[in-house]
Design a protein around this motif. Structure first.
Motif, PDB file in Angstrom:
ATOM      1  N   PRO A 274      13.695 -19.436   8.691  1.00 16.37           N
ATOM      2  CA  PRO A 274      13.620 -19.114   7.263  1.00 16.37           C
ATOM      3  C   PRO A 274      13.770 -17.618   6.952  1.00 16.37           C
ATOM      4  O   PRO A 274      14.486 -17.256   6.010  1.00 16.37           O
ATOM      5  CB  PRO A 274      12.244 -19.648   6.856  1.00 16.37           C
ATOM      6  CG  PRO A 274      12.026 -20.801   7.795  1.00 16.37           C
ATOM      7  CD  PRO A 274      12.612 -20.335   9.106  1.00 16.37           C
TER       8      PRO A 274
ATOM      9  N   GLU B 239      17.375 -16.660   7.164  1.00 17.16           N
ATOM     10  CA  GLU B 239      18.130 -17.198   6.034  1.00 17.16           C
ATOM     11  C   GLU B 239      17.967 -16.315   4.799  1.00 17.16           C
ATOM     12  O   GLU B 239      18.931 -16.043   4.083  1.00 17.16           O
ATOM     13  CB  GLU B 239      17.713 -18.638   5.730  1.00 17.16           C
ATOM     14  CG  GLU B 239      18.036 -19.618   6.835  1.00 17.16           C
ATOM     15  CD  GLU B 239      19.512 -19.660   7.198  1.00 17.16           C
ATOM     16  OE1 GLU B 239      20.367 -19.584   6.292  1.00 17.16           O
ATOM     17  OE2 GLU B 239      19.813 -19.777   8.396  1.00 17.16           O
TER      18      GLU B 239
ATOM     19  N   ASP C 238      17.981 -26.797  -1.121  1.00 20.28           N
ATOM     20  CA  ASP C 238      16.947 -27.790  -1.410  1.00 20.28           C
ATOM     21  C   ASP C 238      15.795 -27.160  -2.174  1.00 20.28           C
ATOM     22  O   ASP C 238      15.551 -25.955  -2.076  1.00 20.28           O
ATOM     23  CB  ASP C 238      16.390 -28.383  -0.110  1.00 20.28           C
ATOM     24  CG  ASP C 238      17.371 -29.316   0.579  1.00 20.28           C
ATOM     25  OD1 ASP C 238      18.224 -29.900  -0.122  1.00 20.28           O
ATOM     26  OD2 ASP C 238      17.283 -29.460   1.811  1.00 20.28           O
TER      27      ASP C 238
ATOM     28  N   HIS D 110      12.767 -27.798  -1.479  1.00 19.31           N
ATOM     29  CA  HIS D 110      11.637 -27.711  -0.558  1.00 19.31           C
ATOM     30  C   HIS D 110      12.020 -26.967   0.711  1.00 19.31           C
ATOM     31  O   HIS D 110      13.153 -27.066   1.183  1.00 19.31           O
ATOM     32  CB  HIS D 110      11.138 -29.114  -0.199  1.00 19.31           C
ATOM     33  CG  HIS D 110      10.767 -29.921  -1.406  1.00 19.31           C
ATOM     34  ND1 HIS D 110       9.647 -29.665  -2.153  1.00 19.31           N
ATOM     35  CD2 HIS D 110      11.395 -30.958  -2.013  1.00 19.31           C
ATOM     36  CE1 HIS D 110       9.595 -30.509  -3.160  1.00 19.31           C
ATOM     37  NE2 HIS D 110      10.649 -31.306  -3.103  1.00 19.31           N
ATOM     38  N   THR D 111      11.066 -26.238   1.264  1.00 17.86           N
ATOM     39  CA  THR D 111      11.255 -25.522   2.515  1.00 17.86           C
ATOM     40  C   THR D 111      11.337 -26.517   3.667  1.00 17.86           C
ATOM     41  O   THR D 111      10.621 -27.513   3.689  1.00 17.86           O
ATOM     42  CB  THR D 111      10.072 -24.555   2.746  1.00 17.86           C
ATOM     43  OG1 THR D 111      10.041 -23.621   1.666  1.00 17.86           O
ATOM     44  CG2 THR D 111      10.208 -23.804   4.055  1.00 17.86           C
ATOM     45  N   SER D 112      12.220 -26.221   4.612  1.00 17.35           N
ATOM     46  CA  SER D 112      12.295 -27.017   5.835  1.00 17.35           C
ATOM     47  C   SER D 112      11.893 -26.109   6.997  1.00 17.35           C
ATOM     48  O   SER D 112      11.585 -24.936   6.796  1.00 17.35           O
ATOM     49  CB  SER D 112      13.715 -27.551   6.041  1.00 17.35           C
ATOM     50  OG  SER D 112      14.586 -26.510   6.442  1.00 17.35           O
ATOM     51  N   GLY D 113      11.948 -26.619   8.201  1.00 14.88           N
ATOM     52  CA  GLY D 113      11.635 -25.810   9.369  1.00 14.88           C
ATOM     53  C   GLY D 113      12.649 -24.715   9.625  1.00 14.88           C
ATOM     54  O   GLY D 113      12.366 -23.756  10.333  1.00 14.88           O
ATOM     55  N   THR D 114      13.822 -24.851   9.037  1.00 15.11           N
ATOM     56  CA  THR D 114      14.893 -23.881   9.280  1.00 15.11           C
ATOM     57  C   THR D 114      15.314 -23.090   8.044  1.00 15.11           C
ATOM     58  O   THR D 114      15.873 -22.000   8.177  1.00 15.11           O
ATOM     59  CB  THR D 114      16.147 -24.589   9.839  1.00 15.11           C
ATOM     60  OG1 THR D 114      16.579 -25.574   8.896  1.00 15.11           O
ATOM     61  CG2 THR D 114      15.857 -25.248  11.184  1.00 15.11           C
ATOM     62  N   HIS D 115      15.076 -23.628   6.853  1.00 15.13           N
ATOM     63  CA  HIS D 115      15.567 -22.988   5.629  1.00 15.13           C
ATOM     64  C   HIS D 115      14.493 -22.942   4.548  1.00 15.13           C
ATOM     65  O   HIS D 115      13.770 -23.916   4.361  1.00 15.13           O
ATOM     66  CB  HIS D 115      16.785 -23.750   5.080  1.00 15.13           C
ATOM     67  CG  HIS D 115      17.999 -23.597   5.928  1.00 15.13           C
ATOM     68  ND1 HIS D 115      18.180 -24.294   7.100  1.00 15.13           N
ATOM     69  CD2 HIS D 115      19.099 -22.827   5.777  1.00 15.13           C
ATOM     70  CE1 HIS D 115      19.338 -23.958   7.634  1.00 15.13           C
ATOM     71  NE2 HIS D 115      19.919 -23.068   6.846  1.00 15.13           N
TER      72      HIS D 115
ATOM     73  N   ALA E 159      13.048 -22.807   0.608  1.00 16.33           N
ATOM     74  CA  ALA E 159      13.370 -23.549  -0.614  1.00 16.33           C
ATOM     75  C   ALA E 159      14.304 -22.723  -1.499  1.00 16.33           C
ATOM     76  O   ALA E 159      14.512 -21.526  -1.277  1.00 16.33           O
ATOM     77  CB  ALA E 159      12.089 -23.884  -1.367  1.00 16.33           C
TER      78      ALA E 159
END
Length: 173
Positions: free
Chosen positions: A111, A114, A144, A146-151, A153
């Motif tokens: 994140p 990114e 997206d 929502h936050t992911s493990g890689t990116h 929100a």
């Protein structure tokens, strides 16, 4: 080091065999040159258009840097964002990964990386003449909520692009 990501795994056959679907689009090559001119650097990577990746990715394979992009994805982003700046911001974002050294470490997308690439994109697009809305068009469309493990929100990504865009008004040139 190799930045292991899903796009790299998908791209490995492309990079090994160089199928006919891989090509460098002249118009995209010109955009890359414009981006590197704005920041005063040379592109030390190979640009490849391919439908073997879903979107775009900055990868290193066998010690060589690549910026891979799907031309259909960029066209769709441009349509959804109602501006060609949307696709340019995607390319600038991926260049930001290479130029900030993100592709030199293992582990794939993070994140914080990114957001740094997003800020770079905002900076570059302002230097190229894009408005803030144009600079944010792609992320407003594809990120997206929502936050992911890689990116992260969408909201922090738009903020990072805005910070880069604002910084460009006070930096050189």
């Amino acid at each position: 080091m190799l930045r292991l990501t899903a796009p790299l795994l998908l791209a490995a056959p492309l990079l090994l065999s160089q199928p006919a679907t891989a090509q460098t689009a002249p118009a995209t090559t010109d955009v890359i040159r414009e981006i590197t001119d704005v920041v005063g650097l040379k592109a030390r990577f190979e640009l490849r258009a391919t439908r073997d990746v879903d979107n775009a990715a900055a990868v290193v394979y066998n010690g060589k840097r690549f910026l891979l992009y799907n031309p259909d994805f960029l066209a769709a982003v441009n349509r959804a964002g109602h501006t060609d700046w949307a696709g340019i911001s995607i390319l600038a974002h991926e260049m930001g990964h290479h130029l900030n050294g993100h592709t030199l470490r293992a582990g794939g997308s993070q994140p914080a990386d990114e957001l740094e690439a997003d800020e770079f994109s905002g900076f570059v697009l302002r230097k190229m003449g894009a408005s803030l809305a144009q600079a944010q068009a792609a992320m407003a469309t594809v990120a997206d909520n929502h936050t992911s493990g890689t990116h992260p929100a969408r909201a922090p990504r738009l903020t990072a692009i805005g910070q880069g865009w604002q910084r460009a008004s006070t930096d050189w040139r």
